[in-house]
Design a protein around this motif. Structure first.
Motif, PDB file in Angstrom:
ATOM      1  N   GLY A 285       9.986  13.242   1.724  1.00  0.00           N
ATOM      2  CA  GLY A 285      10.293  12.160   0.800  1.00  0.00           C
ATOM      3  C   GLY A 285      10.221  12.606  -0.636  1.00  0.00           C
ATOM      4  O   GLY A 285      10.608  13.722  -0.971  1.00  0.00           O
ATOM      5  N   PHE A 286       9.670  11.762  -1.477  1.00  0.00           N
ATOM      6  CA  PHE A 286       9.585  12.007  -2.912  1.00  0.00           C
ATOM      7  C   PHE A 286       8.143  11.874  -3.361  1.00  0.00           C
ATOM      8  O   PHE A 286       7.331  11.223  -2.715  1.00  0.00           O
ATOM      9  N   SER A 287       7.846  12.495  -4.497  1.00  0.00           N
ATOM     10  CA  SER A 287       6.498  12.379  -5.054  1.00  0.00           C
ATOM     11  C   SER A 287       6.592  12.245  -6.567  1.00  0.00           C
ATOM     12  O   SER A 287       7.586  12.615  -7.183  1.00  0.00           O
TER      13      SER A 287
ATOM     14  N   PRO B  72       7.289  -0.155  -4.056  1.00  0.00           N
ATOM     15  CA  PRO B  72       8.142   0.838  -3.416  1.00  0.00           C
ATOM     16  C   PRO B  72       9.490   0.964  -4.131  1.00  0.00           C
ATOM     17  O   PRO B  72      10.053  -0.013  -4.599  1.00  0.00           O
ATOM     18  N   SER B  73       9.941   2.198  -4.176  1.00  0.00           N
ATOM     19  CA  SER B  73      11.138   2.532  -4.935  1.00  0.00           C
ATOM     20  C   SER B  73      12.408   2.294  -4.130  1.00  0.00           C
ATOM     21  O   SER B  73      12.503   2.690  -2.974  1.00  0.00           O
ATOM     22  N   ASN B  74      13.365   1.659  -4.775  1.00  0.00           N
ATOM     23  CA  ASN B  74      14.712   1.596  -4.242  1.00  0.00           C
ATOM     24  C   ASN B  74      15.546   2.489  -5.152  1.00  0.00           C
ATOM     25  O   ASN B  74      15.570   2.254  -6.363  1.00  0.00           O
TER      26      ASN B  74
ATOM     27  N   ILE C 260       6.417   5.300  -2.440  1.00  0.00           N
ATOM     28  CA  ILE C 260       5.413   4.287  -2.732  1.00  0.00           C
ATOM     29  C   ILE C 260       4.290   4.965  -3.502  1.00  0.00           C
ATOM     30  O   ILE C 260       3.706   5.952  -3.033  1.00  0.00           O
ATOM     31  N   ALA C 261       3.983   4.444  -4.675  1.00  0.00           N
ATOM     32  CA  ALA C 261       2.887   4.999  -5.476  1.00  0.00           C
ATOM     33  C   ALA C 261       1.574   4.790  -4.726  1.00  0.00           C
ATOM     34  O   ALA C 261       1.265   3.679  -4.296  1.00  0.00           O
ATOM     35  N   SER C 262       0.822   5.858  -4.585  1.00  0.00           N
ATOM     36  CA  SER C 262      -0.498   5.747  -3.965  1.00  0.00           C
ATOM     37  C   SER C 262      -1.460   5.107  -4.966  1.00  0.00           C
ATOM     38  O   SER C 262      -1.177   5.046  -6.171  1.00  0.00           O
ATOM     39  N   VAL C 263      -2.581   4.653  -4.476  1.00  0.00           N
ATOM     40  CA  VAL C 263      -3.601   4.089  -5.366  1.00  0.00           C
ATOM     41  C   VAL C 263      -4.036   5.138  -6.385  1.00  0.00           C
ATOM     42  O   VAL C 263      -4.234   4.826  -7.566  1.00  0.00           O
ATOM     43  N   ASP C 264      -4.170   6.408  -5.955  1.00  0.00           N
ATOM     44  CA  ASP C 264      -4.548   7.475  -6.891  1.00  0.00           C
ATOM     45  C   ASP C 264      -3.481   7.672  -7.972  1.00  0.00           C
ATOM     46  O   ASP C 264      -3.809   7.871  -9.147  1.00  0.00           O
ATOM     47  N   GLU C 265      -2.201   7.619  -7.588  1.00  0.00           N
ATOM     48  CA  GLU C 265      -1.132   7.745  -8.583  1.00  0.00           C
ATOM     49  C   GLU C 265      -1.133   6.548  -9.533  1.00  0.00           C
ATOM     50  O   GLU C 265      -0.943   6.714 -10.739  1.00  0.00           O
TER      51      GLU C 265
END
Length: 170
Positions: free
Chosen positions: A38-40, A62-64, A69-74
Motif C-alpha cells: 500500500g502507501f505510507s 482513510p484516503s481516497n 489510513i493514518a495510524s494513531v502514531d502518524e
C-alpha cells in the motif's frame, strides 16, 4: 491568504487544493510513498514542506483513492508538527467507516487536544449510501465554525428537509 501555504497529503480531493488557491495561498502536495502492500506517510517530506508561511495541514484518512489510513502514531506525529509550527489540521474523515481493519478508522479528534488547531469534516454520503444528497458536517472550535458559516452561507445551499431527516435516521 496571499503568501500562505497549506501542506496537502496527496493524492487528495481536488476541492482542498482549489480552496487554498481560491484564498490566494499555495498548495504544497506531499505524496504518500508507495511500497509493500500500500502507501505510507513520509514524515520527512511533510516536515520539509513546512515553512514560516504554512498555515494548514490537510489530511484525508482513510484516503481516497489510495486506501491509506493514518495510524494513531502518524496522527500524533502530525499533531506534534502542527503544534510546533502553529498549524491547523483539516482532517477529511469521510471514509472513516469504509475500512478492512476494524469498524472505524482513527480520528484526529481523539489525538488533538487544542480544538483551535483541528477541523474534522465528515459526511453521510459514503457510509450511508447518500452520495447524491450532499449532507455532511464539520467539527471544530466555535470561532472556526462561525468563520466557516460566514463563508458557506454564500457559496452553498442547504440540504433539503428530507435529506436532513434521512441523516437523522442514518
Amino acid at each position: 491568504g496571499p503568501r500562505d501555504n497549506a501542506v496537502v497529503i496527496s493524492p487528495a480531493y481536488a476541492l482542498f487544493t482549489n480552496g487554498v488557491l481560491l484564498c490566494g495561498g499555495e498548495p504544497r502536495p506531499v505524496p504518500l510513498a508507495p511500497g509493500g502492500h500500500g502507501f505510507s506517510l513520509d514524515l520527512d517530506r511533510v516536515r520539509a514542506s513546512i515553512d514560516a508561511n504554512t498555515r494548514l495541514l490537510i489530511v484525508n484518512s482513510p484516503s481516497n483513492p489510495t486506501g491509506w489510513i493514518a495510524s494513531v502514531d502518524e496522527q500524533r506525529a502530525l499533531a506534534e508538527l502542527a503544534e510546533r509550527h502553529d498549524l491547523v489540521i483539516l482532517s477529511d474523515e469521510v471514509y472513516e467507516r469504509l475500512t478492512y481493519d476494524g469498524p472505524i478508522a482513527p480520528s484526529f479528534a481523539r489525538i488533538v487536544e487544542d480544538r483551535d488547531r483541528l477541523v474534522v469534516v465528515n459526511s453521510f454520503s459514503k457510509t450511508y449510501n447518500m452520495t447524491g444528497w450532499r449532507l455532511g458536517w464539520a467539527q471544530a472550535s466555535e470561532p472556526v465554525i462561525k468563520a466557516m458559516y460566514r463563508a458557506a452561507e454564500f457559496i452553498t445551499s442547504n440540504p433539503a428537509a428530507m435529506v436532513q431527516q434521512a441523516g437523522i435516521v442514518a
